[in-house]
Design an enzyme around this catalytic site. Structure first.
Site, PDB file in Angstrom:
ATOM      1  N   PRO A 136      16.843   1.909  43.893  1.00  0.00           N
ATOM      2  CA  PRO A 136      16.646   1.447  45.276  1.00  0.00           C
ATOM      3  C   PRO A 136      15.765   2.320  46.175  1.00  0.00           C
ATOM      4  O   PRO A 136      16.225   2.914  47.153  1.00  0.00           O
ATOM      5  CB  PRO A 136      18.078   1.389  45.804  1.00  0.00           C
ATOM      6  CG  PRO A 136      18.782   2.485  45.068  1.00  0.00           C
ATOM      7  CD  PRO A 136      18.179   2.477  43.692  1.00  0.00           C
ATOM      8  N   CYS A 137      14.471   2.339  45.904  1.00  0.00           N
ATOM      9  CA  CYS A 137      13.556   3.097  46.759  1.00  0.00           C
ATOM     10  C   CYS A 137      13.456   2.487  48.156  1.00  0.00           C
ATOM     11  O   CYS A 137      13.052   3.167  49.099  1.00  0.00           O
ATOM     12  CB  CYS A 137      12.187   3.224  46.111  1.00  0.00           C
ATOM     13  SG  CYS A 137      11.387   1.655  45.755  1.00  0.00           S
ATOM     14  N   HIS A 138      13.843   1.217  48.313  1.00  0.00           N
ATOM     15  CA  HIS A 138      13.798   0.576  49.635  1.00  0.00           C
ATOM     16  C   HIS A 138      14.805   1.200  50.596  1.00  0.00           C
ATOM     17  O   HIS A 138      14.702   1.006  51.796  1.00  0.00           O
ATOM     18  CB  HIS A 138      14.042  -0.933  49.508  1.00  0.00           C
ATOM     19  CG  HIS A 138      15.392  -1.299  48.993  1.00  0.00           C
ATOM     20  ND1 HIS A 138      15.677  -1.300  47.636  1.00  0.00           N
ATOM     21  CD2 HIS A 138      16.531  -1.662  49.631  1.00  0.00           C
ATOM     22  CE1 HIS A 138      16.946  -1.667  47.480  1.00  0.00           C
ATOM     23  NE2 HIS A 138      17.484  -1.886  48.670  1.00  0.00           N
TER      24      HIS A 138
END
Length: 170
Positions: A136-138
């Site tokens: 989850p880089c978001h």
């Protein structure tokens, strides 16, 4: 022979494309993402045959993506395999410590890795994440709560955070 499987998924935020081998997901990204073409080329090297079909990894991913976009999945279980430098792999492993509904700044991610002066390198590695949503880089934002640095687009980043119950106002 080394087999690579690929499948496209329609999501509420646009078409996503996945690549997997027999054991793990190698790539999941929006097809119009900034680095999609480059990531696809990197992943497909070393594979003799690319099949446009399901395998057990892609079937699990399809089920989990559906649940995620319905707000019913908070942690992906699909097995993943990182392809990148050792530093990038460490950055992506750290991303997996950010839970659904939480966010962190690039600086705090660098601090958690005990690399406080590497914030730019951490941000750069985040932008090269080949496993959108699953890793989850978001969930990483600017220190000032800005939604910067998402290869899939800032509007998508905001929509993903909102899906997870996070609405940042400035």
């Amino acid at each position: 022979m080394n087999m690579l499987y690929t499948k496209s998924f329609e999501t509420p935020l646009g078409k996503m494309v996945a690549f997997a081998n027999q054991n793990a997901l190698l790539l999941l990204d929006f097809e119009d993402s900034k680095y999609f073409e480059k990531h696809m080329e990197e992943i497909s090297q070393g594979y003799g045959v690319i099949k446009t079909s399901n395998n057990r990894v892609l079937k699990l991913l399809e089920k989990e993506l559906s649940q995620y976009f319905k707000g019913k999945l908070t942690k992906f279980t699909v097995p993943v395999e990182f392809t990148g430098t050792n530093f990038q792999k460490k950055v992506w492993e750290e991303l997996q410590n950010i839970n659904f509904g939480e966010y962190r700044s690039y600086q705090s991610q660098a601090d958690a890795m005990k690399r406080p002066k590497s914030v730019r390198a951490v941000a750069n590695a985040n932008s090269r994440n080949k496993l959108c949503l699953v890793v989850p880089c978001h969930r990483v934002i600017g220190k000032n709560l800005s939604l910067t640095g998402y290869a899939g687009g800032v509007d998508r980043k905001a929509a993903l955070l909102k899906l997870e119950g996070i609405e940042l106002t400035f």
